[in-house]
Design a protein around this motif. Structure first.
Motif, mmCIF file in Angstrom:
data_model
loop_
_atom_site.group_PDB
_atom_site.id
_atom_site.type_symbol
_atom_site.label_atom_id
_atom_site.label_comp_id
_atom_site.label_asym_id
_atom_site.label_seq_id
_atom_site.Cartn_x
_atom_site.Cartn_y
_atom_site.Cartn_z
ATOM 1 N N GLY A 112 4.407 24.048 -21.476
ATOM 2 C CA GLY A 112 4.999 23.651 -20.197
ATOM 3 C C GLY A 112 4.060 23.895 -19.029
ATOM 4 O O GLY A 112 3.900 23.043 -18.159
ATOM 5 N N ILE A 113 3.433 25.056 -19.015
ATOM 6 C CA ILE A 113 2.485 25.369 -17.934
ATOM 7 C C ILE A 113 1.284 24.432 -17.998
ATOM 8 O O ILE A 113 0.814 23.942 -16.967
ATOM 9 N N LYS B 54 7.052 16.830 -14.285
ATOM 10 C CA LYS B 54 7.139 18.255 -13.960
ATOM 11 C C LYS B 54 8.495 18.831 -14.377
ATOM 12 O O LYS B 54 8.569 19.962 -14.863
ATOM 13 N N LEU B 55 9.558 18.047 -14.216
ATOM 14 C CA LEU B 55 10.874 18.500 -14.687
ATOM 15 C C LEU B 55 10.878 18.667 -16.204
ATOM 16 O O LEU B 55 11.429 19.639 -16.724
ATOM 17 N N ALA C 84 0.842 -1.202 0.000
ATOM 18 C CA ALA C 84 0.000 0.000 0.000
ATOM 19 C C ALA C 84 0.874 1.249 0.000
ATOM 20 O O ALA C 84 0.573 2.227 -0.694
ATOM 21 N N LEU C 85 1.960 1.212 0.757
ATOM 22 C CA LEU C 85 2.887 2.343 0.774
ATOM 23 C C LEU C 85 3.481 2.557 -0.620
ATOM 24 O O LEU C 85 3.549 3.688 -1.105
ATOM 25 N N ALA C 86 3.856 1.474 -1.267
ATOM 26 C CA ALA C 86 4.396 1.586 -2.631
ATOM 27 C C ALA C 86 3.338 2.123 -3.590
ATOM 28 O O ALA C 86 3.613 3.012 -4.400
ATOM 29 N N ALA C 87 2.116 1.610 -3.481
ATOM 30 C CA ALA C 87 1.030 2.065 -4.367
ATOM 31 C C ALA C 87 0.739 3.543 -4.161
ATOM 32 O O ALA C 87 0.363 4.242 -5.107
ATOM 33 N N PHE C 88 0.930 4.024 -2.952
ATOM 34 C CA PHE C 88 0.692 5.433 -2.651
ATOM 35 C C PHE C 88 1.854 6.307 -3.134
ATOM 36 O O PHE C 88 1.641 7.372 -3.710
ATOM 37 N N LEU C 89 3.081 5.860 -2.918
ATOM 38 C CA LEU C 89 4.243 6.695 -3.214
ATOM 39 C C LEU C 89 4.668 6.692 -4.683
ATOM 40 O O LEU C 89 5.125 7.716 -5.191
ATOM 41 N N VAL C 90 4.557 5.571 -5.358
ATOM 42 C CA VAL C 90 5.067 5.473 -6.732
ATOM 43 C C VAL C 90 4.439 6.524 -7.657
ATOM 44 O O VAL C 90 5.168 7.222 -8.370
ATOM 45 N N PRO C 91 3.119 6.698 -7.673
ATOM 46 C CA PRO C 91 2.561 7.734 -8.567
ATOM 47 C C PRO C 91 3.034 9.144 -8.202
ATOM 48 O O PRO C 91 3.289 9.961 -9.086
ATOM 49 N N ALA C 92 3.148 9.419 -6.922
ATOM 50 C CA ALA C 92 3.605 10.748 -6.501
ATOM 51 C C ALA C 92 5.031 10.999 -6.974
ATOM 52 O O ALA C 92 5.345 12.077 -7.487
ATOM 53 N N VAL C 93 5.886 10.014 -6.841
ATOM 54 C CA VAL C 93 7.280 10.146 -7.263
ATOM 55 C C VAL C 93 7.375 10.142 -8.790
ATOM 56 O O VAL C 93 8.171 10.880 -9.367
ATOM 57 N N ALA C 94 6.536 9.359 -9.454
ATOM 58 C CA ALA C 94 6.584 9.262 -10.920
ATOM 59 C C ALA C 94 6.208 10.577 -11.592
ATOM 60 O O ALA C 94 6.624 10.829 -12.722
ATOM 61 N N LEU C 95 5.446 11.418 -10.920
ATOM 62 C CA LEU C 95 5.055 12.698 -11.515
ATOM 63 C C LEU C 95 6.193 13.710 -11.516
ATOM 64 O O LEU C 95 6.169 14.661 -12.291
#
Length: 167
Positions: A91-92, A76-77, A61-72
């Motif tokens: 870009g905006i 953004k970069l 569950a922690l991985a499922a929660f964090l992976v999308p947040a980190v993948a974004l």
């Protein structure tokens, strides 16, 4: 002592302004976007996926929660690079789309995984701290004259809009 007091007032003002932005995003971003994601999840294939997510172990569950947040983050970069390359509007648009979709997805995942995440003592402590801090900041921001003025202005705008739409 007067210099320190003045400095503290300035720092406090900046921190309250930042807190107001966070509260704005949460109040007018997080809730509607997660509600939108919940409506989308009524579609049977998504509903089945959500049920699988609800049954994940705490670590998954922690991985499922964090992976999308980190993948974004790379998206953004990339958007910042596109802005730097002269495509400001694109870009905006990418940043705004990533923020909206990311907030909806991560918010929904948080709702689905919160029971499992709360099994981690560090997560439960951090979330408790965040909620207490948010309430203190919210009370401070809501006490500011500018906040009351903005709320009054928003009420007047909504009233004007209702009259215009209804008439």
């Amino acid at each position: 002592m007067t210099v320190l007091r003045s400095l503290w007032r300035a720092v406090r003002g900046v921190l309250l302004a930042l807190a107001a932005v966070v509260l704005f995003i949460e109040e007018w971003g997080w809730r509607p976007l997660t509600a939108w994601a919940a409506r989308l999840a009524q579609w049977p294939p998504l509903a089945r996926q959500e049920e699988r997510i609800r049954r994940l172990s705490p670590r998954w569950a922690l991985a499922a929660f964090l992976v999308p947040a980190v993948a974004l983050f790379p998206v953004k970069l990339l958007a910042l690079w596109v802005i730097h390359a002269g495509q400001t509007a694109l870009g905006i648009a990418v940043i705004v789309a990533a923020k909206l979709l990311g907030t909806a997805l991560v918010g929904r995942l948080f709702i689905l995984t919160e029971p499992q995440l709360m099994q981690f003592a560090w997560f439960a402590a951090a979330l408790g701290w965040w909620r207490r801090t948010k309430e203190r900041v919210k009370a401070a921001v809501h006490g500011l004259p500018v906040w009351r003025q903005l709320r009054a202005m928003a009420r007047r705008w909504r009233l004007w809009w209702r009259r215009r739409a209804g008439g």
